[in-house]
Design a protein around this motif. Structure first.
Motif, short mmCIF file in Angstrom:
data_model
loop_
_atom_site.label_atom_id
_atom_site.label_comp_id
_atom_site.label_asym_id
_atom_site.label_seq_id
_atom_site.Cartn_x
_atom_site.Cartn_y
_atom_site.Cartn_z
N MET A 1 114.66 -7.46 -15.86
CA MET A 1 113.55 -7.15 -17.42
C MET A 1 113.60 -8.84 -17.70
O MET A 1 112.53 -9.26 -18.20
N ALA A 2 114.54 -9.71 -17.40
CA ALA A 2 114.26 -11.18 -18.02
C ALA A 2 113.16 -11.78 -16.81
O ALA A 2 112.72 -12.99 -17.72
N GLN A 3 112.69 -11.48 -15.90
CA GLN A 3 111.82 -12.05 -15.05
C GLN A 3 110.62 -11.19 -15.44
O GLN A 3 109.45 -11.61 -14.79
N ASP A 4 110.43 -10.07 -16.16
CA ASP A 4 109.15 -9.54 -16.43
C ASP A 4 108.16 -10.34 -17.27
O ASP A 4 108.45 -11.14 -18.17
N ARG A 5 106.93 -10.18 -16.73
CA ARG A 5 105.78 -11.02 -17.49
C ARG A 5 105.76 -10.50 -18.68
O ARG A 5 105.59 -11.49 -19.76
N GLN A 6 105.59 -9.16 -19.12
CA GLN A 6 105.46 -8.78 -20.47
C GLN A 6 106.52 -8.99 -21.41
O GLN A 6 106.50 -9.35 -22.48
N SER A 7 107.83 -9.18 -20.88
CA SER A 7 109.07 -9.67 -21.60
C SER A 7 108.90 -11.10 -22.02
O SER A 7 109.18 -11.25 -23.31
N ARG A 8 108.47 -11.95 -21.01
CA ARG A 8 108.10 -13.27 -21.56
C ARG A 8 107.25 -13.46 -22.75
O ARG A 8 107.06 -13.92 -23.68
N LEU A 9 105.96 -12.83 -22.44
CA LEU A 9 104.93 -12.58 -23.08
C LEU A 9 105.24 -12.07 -24.55
O LEU A 9 104.74 -12.79 -25.80
N PHE A 10 105.96 -11.14 -24.79
CA PHE A 10 106.42 -10.43 -26.12
C PHE A 10 107.09 -11.74 -26.88
O PHE A 10 106.83 -11.76 -28.12
N ASP A 11 107.92 -12.42 -26.06
CA ASP A 11 108.81 -13.31 -27.09
C ASP A 11 107.90 -14.36 -27.37
O ASP A 11 107.88 -15.09 -28.58
#
Length: 273
Positions: free
Chosen positions: A181-191
Motif C-alpha cells: 500500500m505504501a507504494q500505491d499511487r493513490q495512497s501517495r496522491l491521497f496524502d
C-alpha cells in the motif's frame, strides 16, 4: 483549543451496523475530548462495490435528507460536531452526499461535485461549495474526488471556511495495483492532496477515509489532521481508528498568514476561468 478527530473505518450496506459503528466512533472521539469528528464518505450504507461497472441493483441505500437515521446521528453527536457521508435521494436522482450535524440538528450539507467515471453511472453531481457556521468554527466539506481539484477547497476558503472536512471512500489504484500500500499511487496522491489543500489555503483540514474492502476495491485508511502549513498533526496510517489533534484554529491560521496571505494575495484578473 479544539480537539479534531478524523476516522478511518469500514462501513457496508447494513445501516443498523453502520449506525452502531458511528456510535462507537463518536464515543471514542468524545473520550478523546474531540469537539469535531469527521467520519468517512458513505459511512451510512457503504460505498460502491465496483467503480468500473457499478451494478444498479447493488447500490448503497438512498436516504432522504431528513431521514430518521441522520437525526439519530445528530442525537449521538450531542455537544460534538460530526460530519458523515451517505447516499442522498431526491426524486429519481441519487447524490454522494455529506451532512454535518450536532445535537441541535443539521448544520450544513454538501453533494459531491466531481464524479469519477464509475460514479457517473450511480450518482448525479452536486453544483456548489458552501461553508457554514458551526459551534467549532466556520467549516466546509469535500467528498473524495472533490479534493483533487484545487478550486474546491479554494471556494470554501473564499467563503470563510477555517476548517475543511474531507470525507472519503478512497481506494487503492484500480488500474495499477502496487504490491504494498505504501507504494500505491493513490495512497501517495491521497496524502499529497490533503497536505496541499491545507497549505495552499492556509486552513486546517480533517481527512477521513474508509478501510477494508468492498467488492474489488481496497480502501486506504490514512485519516489525518493537517495544519494550515501543510504539516500532518495526527494520522492513522492504513489502520482503522482515529487521528486526533489539538489545534488552536484561529491562532494557527493567523500564524500561517502572518507574512504570506494566500487568499488575500491572489490575482484573479490574471487567471483563466
Amino acid at each position: 483549543m479544539l480537539r479534531i478527530a478524523a476516522a478511518s473505518a469500514h462501513f457496508g450496506r447494513d445501516l443498523e451496523f453502520d449506525l452502531q459503528r458511528v456510535a462507537k466512533l463518536i464515543a471514542d472521539a468524545r473520550q478523546e475530548g474531540a469537539g469535531l469528528l469527521v467520519l468517512p464518505d458513505a459511512a451510512l450504507g457503504g460505498y460502491l462495490a465496483d467503480l468500473r461497472h457499478p451494478d444498479p441493483a447493488a447500490l448503497p441505500p438512498a436516504l432522504d435528507p431528513d431521514d430518521p437515521l441522520i437525526m439519530r446521528v445528530a442525537g449521538l453527536a450531542a455537544e460534538m460536531v460530526v460530519c458523515v457521508g451517505y447516499c442522498e435521494a431526491e426524486g429519481e436522482s441519487r447524490f454522494n452526499a455529506a451532512v454535518c450535524v450536532s445535537g441541535d440538528g443539521v448544520l450544513g450539507r454538501h453533494r459531491k461535485v466531481h464524479l469519477p467515471a464509475g460514479e457517473i453511472a450511480a450518482y448525479s453531481p452536486g453544483d456548489r461549495f458552501d461553508a457554514f457556521d458551526t459551534p467549532v468554527g466556520r467549516l466546509g466539506m469535500l467528498i473524495d474526488y472533490d479534493k483533487t481539484f484545487p478550486e474546491s477547497a479554494r471556494s470554501l476558503a473564499l467563503d470563510g471556511a477555517q476548517i475543511v472536512a474531507c470525507l472519503s471512500a478512497w481506494p487503492t489504484s484500480i488500474t495499477n495495483r502496487a504490491p504494498r500500500m505504501a507504494q500505491d499511487r493513490q495512497s501517495r496522491l491521497f496524502d499529497l492532496y490533503d497536505c496541499a489543500r491545507a497549505a495552499e489555503n492556509q486552513v486546517v483540514l480533517a481527512s477521513s477515509n474508509q478501510t477494508g474492502a468492498m467488492g474489488g476495491m481496497r480502501f486506504l485508511g490514512q485519516a489525518k489532521v493537517v495544519g494550515p502549513g501543510g504539516d500532518i498533526l495526527a494520522r492513522t496510517w492504513s489502520k482503522a481508528g482515529l487521528a486526533v489533534a489539538s489545534v488552536d484554529v484561529a491562532a494557527e491560521i493567523a500564524q500561517a498568514r502572518r507574512v504570506l496571505r494566500h487568499i488575500g494575495e491572489r490575482r484573479p484578473e490574471a487567471y483563466r476561468a
